[in-house]
Design a protein around this motif. Structure first.
Motif, short mmCIF file in Angstrom:
data_model
loop_
_atom_site.label_atom_id
_atom_site.label_comp_id
_atom_site.label_asym_id
_atom_site.label_seq_id
_atom_site.Cartn_x
_atom_site.Cartn_y
_atom_site.Cartn_z
N PRO A 4 17.96 93.47 70.47
CA PRO A 4 19.00 93.26 69.45
C PRO A 4 18.46 92.36 68.35
N PRO A 5 18.96 92.56 67.16
CA PRO A 5 18.46 91.72 66.07
C PRO A 5 18.80 90.26 66.33
N ALA A 6 17.95 89.43 65.90
CA ALA A 6 18.18 87.99 66.09
C ALA A 6 19.44 87.60 65.33
N PRO A 7 20.30 86.83 65.96
CA PRO A 7 21.54 86.45 65.27
C PRO A 7 21.22 85.59 64.05
N GLU A 8 22.05 85.78 63.06
CA GLU A 8 21.90 84.97 61.86
C GLU A 8 22.20 83.53 62.23
N PRO A 9 21.46 82.62 61.71
CA PRO A 9 21.80 81.22 62.01
C PRO A 9 23.17 80.91 61.45
N VAL A 10 23.99 80.32 62.28
CA VAL A 10 25.36 80.01 61.89
C VAL A 10 25.41 78.56 61.43
N ALA A 11 25.97 78.40 60.26
CA ALA A 11 26.11 77.04 59.74
C ALA A 11 27.16 76.32 60.58
N PRO A 12 26.95 75.07 60.86
CA PRO A 12 27.95 74.35 61.65
C PRO A 12 29.28 74.33 60.90
N VAL A 13 30.32 74.47 61.67
CA VAL A 13 31.66 74.50 61.08
C VAL A 13 32.12 73.07 60.86
N ASP A 14 32.55 72.80 59.65
CA ASP A 14 33.08 71.48 59.33
C ASP A 14 34.49 71.40 59.89
N PRO A 15 34.73 70.53 60.88
CA PRO A 15 36.07 70.47 61.50
C PRO A 15 37.18 70.17 60.49
N ARG A 16 36.88 69.36 59.50
CA ARG A 16 37.91 69.04 58.51
C ARG A 16 38.26 70.28 57.69
N ALA A 17 37.24 71.01 57.26
CA ALA A 17 37.49 72.23 56.47
C ALA A 17 38.24 73.25 57.31
N GLN A 18 37.90 73.33 58.59
CA GLN A 18 38.58 74.27 59.48
C GLN A 18 40.07 73.90 59.61
N LYS A 19 40.37 72.62 59.79
CA LYS A 19 41.76 72.18 59.92
C LYS A 19 42.51 72.35 58.60
N GLU A 20 41.85 72.10 57.49
CA GLU A 20 42.50 72.31 56.18
C GLU A 20 42.85 73.78 55.99
N ALA A 21 41.95 74.66 56.43
CA ALA A 21 42.23 76.11 56.34
C ALA A 21 43.41 76.48 57.23
N MET A 22 43.49 75.86 58.40
CA MET A 22 44.62 76.11 59.30
C MET A 22 45.93 75.62 58.66
N LEU A 23 45.86 74.48 57.96
CA LEU A 23 47.05 73.96 57.29
C LEU A 23 47.49 74.92 56.18
N THR A 24 46.55 75.41 55.41
CA THR A 24 46.88 76.37 54.35
C THR A 24 47.53 77.61 54.93
N GLU A 25 46.97 78.11 56.03
CA GLU A 25 47.54 79.29 56.69
C GLU A 25 48.97 79.01 57.17
N ALA A 26 49.19 77.85 57.76
CA ALA A 26 50.52 77.49 58.27
C ALA A 26 51.52 77.38 57.12
N LEU A 27 51.10 76.84 55.98
CA LEU A 27 51.99 76.73 54.83
C LEU A 27 52.33 78.11 54.26
N ASN A 28 51.39 79.03 54.34
CA ASN A 28 51.66 80.41 53.92
C ASN A 28 52.70 81.05 54.84
N VAL A 29 52.59 80.80 56.12
CA VAL A 29 53.57 81.32 57.09
C VAL A 29 54.94 80.74 56.77
N TYR A 30 54.99 79.43 56.46
CA TYR A 30 56.25 78.79 56.08
C TYR A 30 56.83 79.46 54.83
#
Length: 161
Positions: free
Chosen positions: A42-68
């Motif tokens: 299988p092809p070597a997986p692309e290196p994954v950039a570490p996920v910034d926990p703050r950016a991830q939580k901010e994205a979750m907040l944006t999604e939750a506000l859209n649901v609201y």
């Protein structure tokens, strides 16, 4: 003599035939197919950039506000609840999550949990305020004022021994 001749000829022919068939004919060997080549790795997986926990939580907040914003208040509350105390978020974002949880409860006809969320927001940040437009809302404006008055009473009772 003739019989002898024929007998000798038959024996000679039989001997000749038998020597020609000295070994039994070999059965054809079955064709053995070469095993298929191994699949390519299988092809070597692309290196994954570490996920910034703050950016991830901010994205979750944006999604939750859209649901609201779509009027799905119970789902918004479910998405906002873990964000209200998420240490990865700045305090302003945590307060925002609490505020929209309060709005969701009020919009769903649950004033008590609405007020409780405002109280928790005021515990996190005693300077928390609604905008003038938000204060004028007939349901959550009143619940915010009640929560703010309760928070002030708590602070005043703590200061006096």
């Amino acid at each position: 003599m003739r019989t002898r001749y024929w007998s000798a000829l038959i024996i000679a022919c039989a001997g000749l035939l038998l020597t020609a068939c000295e070994t039994a004919p070999k059965a054809p060997e079955p064709k053995v197919e070469a095993p298929p080549p191994p699949p390519p790795p299988p092809p070597a997986p692309e290196p994954v950039a570490p996920v910034d926990p703050r950016a991830q939580k901010e994205a979750m907040l944006t999604e939750a506000l859209n649901v609201y914003a779509e009027g799905q208040f119970d789902e918004a509350i479910a998405k906002l609840t873990p964000l209200a105390d998420a240490s990865e978020l700045p305090l302003t974002s945590q307060i925002k999550a609490r505020k929209f949880m309060a709005f969701s409860h009020c919009a769903a006809g649950r004033p008590r949990p609405c007020r409780q969320q405002f109280e928790l927001a005021l515990e996190q940040d005693p300077t928390f305020q609604l905008t003038e437009a938000e204060k004028g809302h007939p349901v959550w404006g009143r619940e915010f004022i009640n929560a703010r008055n309760a928070a002030r009473s708590k602070r005043n009772t703590r200061k006096t021994p």
